[in-house]
Design an enzyme around this catalytic site. Structure first.
Site, PDB file in Angstrom:
ATOM      1  N   ILE A   1       0.825  -1.207   0.000  1.00 18.89           N
ATOM      2  CA  ILE A   1       0.000   0.000   0.000  1.00 18.89           C
ATOM      3  C   ILE A   1       0.860   1.259   0.000  1.00 18.89           C
ATOM      4  CG2 ILE A   1      -1.739   1.290   1.307  1.00 18.89           C
ATOM      5  CD1 ILE A   1      -2.731  -1.515   2.311  1.00 18.89           C
TER       6      ILE A   1
ATOM      7  N   TYR B   1      -2.715  -9.684  16.016  1.00 19.61           N
ATOM      8  CA  TYR B   1      -2.582  -8.650  14.983  1.00 19.61           C
ATOM      9  C   TYR B   1      -3.695  -7.612  15.124  1.00 19.61           C
ATOM     10  CZ  TYR B   1      -3.282  -6.455  10.416  1.00 19.61           C
ATOM     11  OH  TYR B   1      -3.497  -5.548   9.410  1.00 19.61           O
TER      12      TYR B   1
END
Length: 338
Positions: free
Chosen positions: A14, A154
């Protein structure tokens, strides 16, 4: 004089795409990336080499946890804005190596926030994830609903980042936007992501693992749409409201801080089996399907309400997943010669 933006994770999927968009607009972009070996580092180096062709791009290769290196890089840039995208990614890897997530996502993010506070940047933008919605079942997911039931370390570290950022926004009047990404895919994607793994395996004649026997739904978001959303949010700087009553209905803006969280998703719940069908159609090759039970920590469905993004920017992602898959396959075949 061009705007100076500091982006962590510019060798990542990204970050690379966002840096290109900003460089094309004339921004000065200072990148920072740890080049970890979570996946093939050659892909990361290839992304950085493409960015280095721009005169407005410079980069430092160092870890987020290395506060001295990070501070030196940010001091040299003296950025007006910081976009923090670097992280230890991957839901499944967090089951194997949870400490990597604490080091990068908690300690590393704290270091970024401290530097942003010290430089009094005009806007700090940081990546979160749709995984923070965890066990929530009311869909589409909206930013104003509670998200307290994360299912992996996470996701927990990313929710912690949101809370840490809120406290800094409140204490230091640091304008901060968090964005929750929904299943991003596209050219230059990570090898651990489903589209990459499926395409690679089908072309090589290997079976693909399909979890929860295919009863999975994802809000697949094309990477160009995602970074367009980030670019527009860069200019949507949150301001501390006068009081709770002045926060618009549906806005996640904090009543006590210049802090907001925004979904960036395609607002379209796609069945995993339909996604695989589209990959097969694009490749012209049927997959060998290996149906599996759901993985520990995985969620059966994600689906974004992107109305807040639209309200703030006038934009919402809309690339059809079939078109996105076609773009990815073209890149994959060209890059790997398959």
């Amino acid at each position: 004089m061009s705007r100076r933006v500091f982006i962590t994770g510019t060798a990542g999927f990204i970050g690379f795409h966002l840096a290109r968009v900003l460089l094309d607009e004339g921004f000065t972009v200072h990148g920072y990336d740890g080049m970890t070996d979570y996946y093939d580092v050659r892909l990361k180096h290839a992304r950085h080499e493409m960015l280095k062709k721009y005169t407005g791009f410079t980069a430092i290769e160092a870890m987020l946890e290395d506060q001295a290196a990070l501070d030196a890089a940010i001091d040299a840039c003296d950025p007006q804005e910081i976009v923090h995208l670097a992280a230890q990614a991957g839901v499944r890897y967090s089951l194997e190596n949870p400490r990597a997530y604490i080091d990068a996502n908690i300690v590393g993010t704290f270091n970024v926030m401290e530097a942003a506070r010290r430089h009094e940047v005009a806007h700090l933008l940081m990546a979160s994830t749709s995984s923070v919605y965890g066990a929530n079942v009311e869909m589409p997911f909206t930013e104003t609903e509670k998200a307290d039931t994360q299912l992996t370390i996470y996701a927990a570290t990313k929710k912690a980042n949101e809370s840490m950022a809120h406290s800094y926004a409140h204490l230091w009047n640091l304008p901060t936007t968090m964005f929750r990404f929904f299943t991003v895919y596209g050219p230059w994607g990570r090898p651990d992501l489903a589209l990459f793994k499926f395409t690679d395996a089908i072309l090589d004649g290997r079976p693909i693992d399909i979890y929860n026997h295919g009863d999975m739904y994802r809000d697949f978001t094309y990477v160009d749409d995602l970074v367009r959303g980030i670019r527009l949010l860069l200019d949507a700087v949150p301001e501390r409201p006068k009081d709770r009553a002045s926060v618009p209905i549906g806005d996640s803006l904090s009543p006590v801080a210049p802090w907001r969280v925004v979904n960036i998703g395609n607002s379209d719940k796609v069945r995993l089996l339909d996604f695989i069908d589209a990959i097969e159609a694009e490749l012209g090759i049927p997959a060998q399907r290996n149906y599996m039970p759901i993985q520990k920590g995985d969620v059966p469905a994600t689906w974004a309400d992107a109305n807040l993004l639209r309200d703030l920017t006038g934009y919402r992602p809309q690339t059809d997943f079939r078109d996105g898959i076609a773009h990815f396959v073209t890149w994959f075949r060209d890059y790997y010669g398959k």
